[in-house]
Scaffold this active site. Sequence first.
Site: not given
Lengths: 339, 746
Positions: B247, B711-712
């Site tokens: 992360f 991903g974000e």
Amino acid sequence: MNRFSYARPDDLAEAVQASAAQAGNRVIAGGTNLIDLMKYNVERPAHLIDITRLPGLDRIEPTPNGGLRIGALVTNSTVAYDDRIAARYKLLASAILAGASPQLRNAATTGGNLLQRTRCYYFYDSATACNKREPGSGCPAIGGLNRIHAILGTSEHCIATHPSDMCVALAALAATVHVTGPTGDRAIPFADFHRLPGDRPDRDTTLEHGEIVTAVELPPESFTTHHTYLKLRDRLSYAFALVSVAAALDLDGDTVRTARIALGGVAHKPWRIPAAEDALSGQPATAESFARAAETLLSGAQGRGHNDFKIGLARQAILRALQQAAAGTPQSQTDKRIR
Amino acid sequence: MSTTIETHVGSPRRRVDGRLKVTGAARYAGEVAAPGLLHGYVVSGMIAKGRITAIDTAAAEAVPGVVKIFTHANRPNVPGGDADYQDMVAPPGQPFRPLFNDRILYSGQPVALVVAEDFGTARHAASLVNVRIEAEPHETDLDRLRESAYVPPEKREGIAPPPEPRGNADAAFAASPMRVQNEYRIASEHHNPMEPHASTVIWEGGGRITVHDKIQGVKNSHDYITAVFGLPPDDVRVISPFVGGAFGIGLRPQYQLFLAVMAALDLERSVRVELTREQMFTFGYRPGTINAVAVGANPDGKLQAIRHAAVAGTSSFEEYQEVVVNWSGLLYHCDNIALNYRIARLDTYTPADMRAPGAPLGVFAIESAIDELSYALKIDPLELRLNNYADTDENAGKPFSSRELRAACRQGAERFGWSKRQPEPRSMRAGRELVGWGMATGIWEAMMMPHSARATLTADGKLELACATADIGTGTYTILTQIAADSLGLRMEDVTTRLGDTSLPEAPVEGGSWTAASAGSAVHLACEKLRQTLFQHARGMNASPLANASFEHVQFRDGRIDLRTAPSEGVSIVDVLRAAGLDRIEEQETAAPNAETKAKFSQYTHSAVFAEVRVDEQLGVVRVTRIVDAVAAGKIINPKTARSQIIGGVVFGLGMALHEESMLDHKLGRFMNRNLAEYHVPANADVPEIDVIFVDEHDDKANPLGVKGLGEIGIVGTAAAIANAIFHATGKRVRSLPITIDKLIE
């Protein structure tokens, strides 16, 4: 984590002897709390006495007076799902299932649950002062981060809370703790087992040196119809209580015959005020009566800043829990909607 | 005649590494075995600022099995100079140097490494090391340093500073008939990946080491080690095939890497250093941020002014920066905008990129303010957003490469049933609970970085892909396998993908949601070249049925190269290699962003998040009961892993909204809830059904594949949507995350 010696005695007398032999000796069963504390260097036992193989402590048995005796080594899961407990002592089963996670409940024992230690951040941080860890060193939670701390029965030395859910139910059920020690066996009323911090916050319980919990006895009165365990926390599962309430009522129609109320997350021990319960006897099971009980239970409550909200939250939680109990709609521990 | 070809790209596919992971066969950095492996345990200092006056190691050294205790006083000389500690994603400043000198810069700083024959001995001995620190006054309270916050003079590479003001925001705000002006706060957070940081350094002899590191890019660790320790590049190989969640906290080399390499080189033995969960709170974190936002509008809802100023913490030694406020100038059309971002120096470690760094912080602020404005105007919050929709990037004055945010809003609203919403707060109930519906939009940059990839076809018709990038659990192994299988007409089982190794073709860190676009494009190009080479060999075969065909006339399918017009006429690729006498064909290509396209177009992913909450008002208990997230992110390679990415992001956003908070005791200058019992991430019980919609979005500019990354984006609008839903339910506006019980019953 320090180095320690380890023994697994074959009988209880041997375990008591080992437990009493030296101040640094610690009894270990499920280890769900003790091992953590050892990793944090909060507990540094010289010697561990593993009692998990002691005979006779892993059973739930009926008592002559119609109650149940839960051996100290019976796991939390076994208690919660035992047919007799699940049928009669639903309050206890519910409180256990409100706590920890299935994995922890599978390992944690009845005796160990009674002896788990506070979650105070400062207690866990061996680089800070803490009167519970090092008597006389000070209490940084007072004036520090105290959102999770106690509002009742605190002292200038300690504002830590007792973290167990199961114990809150046991307090409401007025269980008895059976212990054995160098001077023989004792039976301790649940209300006298945990203590307030006073000037000895290092002592969580009234266990004497070398004593080992052998069983918890449930009295026959089980409040099977009117009970609830209501737990409020920072997420919907796997968090310690900010405030919890174990409520049990015996009703005659809409009139309270007997009431039991114990609070978790607010004090150094499960918080019970018999006067609040007695005052409910003979009263109608109404919000007004319950509000008066809440006032009595919370009398003298003191916030320390971040935890001020607990006073109002506890008041609301007591009201709701008593309503749930009176209505016979106990809080589900799986459906997270609060009834 | 045409047949429908089922392609892997665009179809849901299981993870190719799934079996390795669920069976435990996947080996992580802290699990690699080596003969004679030594174990290091870190001793953490517990003062926020000061000077080490003494370290007594005598008792620890006396423990049998202890090999050596390293401190600043006895550490081996490190050839690297100050600048050599920089890494690929370091912000301006002087990176932290472990055991460098007697200075204490933050609480939790490593002050010694105990190396022993086994982990238990090292841990025990570490508890006997006595460190004396002379404390100096420290400051960790952003509120108290707010006035001293400053605009960072040196900009962090890759982080766009706020754009120049447009129009006159102050005057326009003052003149606006409808105004909202408030402060919005987000607590500091720690990443808390499942896998703690660990480095296992294998001593290969002769000064050569193989390093198994928990890192989001092996090159970053490699270049750091070789620079700091003055090692020839070929003497260091870094491997990180599996990462158990990161992360962002795995982007930069962390101190356990330095310590493990230092000890291995000094002792000429293999060494592992693994951090504890508690020590995972002793380096980077998402900085607590204070946003001051003012929005002004006409009564018809047309935005007249946006002001957004953010203040966030950094460390005393680096100037960490992330994009917090720029989003406010991107989401809406507005002629008068002033954006400002400042940092203040705290006596903590340097903050670190954490999933969509900066974006959910700034977006929580602007999307809360827009929500507040919608109630002031009595205009539906979704309509207000669509009425002020920005068709171009007004920050940069460029068109978007693609922007299906409007479609995301509409499709999300449709799925959610937004039209049935009662506009008044506190107007929807279910039994005892108040029901709230809220929404917010999200935005994240669609980036691409130069990546190289190699595709090797062997005589048995199997393909191996190789790229140094990392799969941090996102599904990179799987999507690269899909892309290659489609390209060469192979089954996914015939393709093996290797990642996370400096011996493989170069890639930067895995982050920013750029890996699918970048590594995917590199694989695509390498496979394309391989197809051409294969085709040339195929044409040259004796009596080749493809002898007169051109490349456009053939298809690669089922391990064969056939004429499109006559699919039975062709050759198998195994025969092609055999005929050419080759045991393998290897092609390597590099994909990089097109500078011209980048200059012309702005590239972003977007989302519209809709949340339903139920609130027990008396008890302050919030349950999130439904989330719909409609995402516009270009082409979706694998709907299954893509959905997982969005779900993971949404859960992160839910944690930001309701749970996550790293609590600093400012007197001690220390984060106090350093474990997963007291640092709350959402539990399963907190996570509702999450309905993910991928909106059709065609983007032929972002990269050769048309993908924009996932991903974000899942986290970005989620916290704001939940906070807005809580307001709709209760009429109470909480402007400080996380929204815990105490904030609701106050």
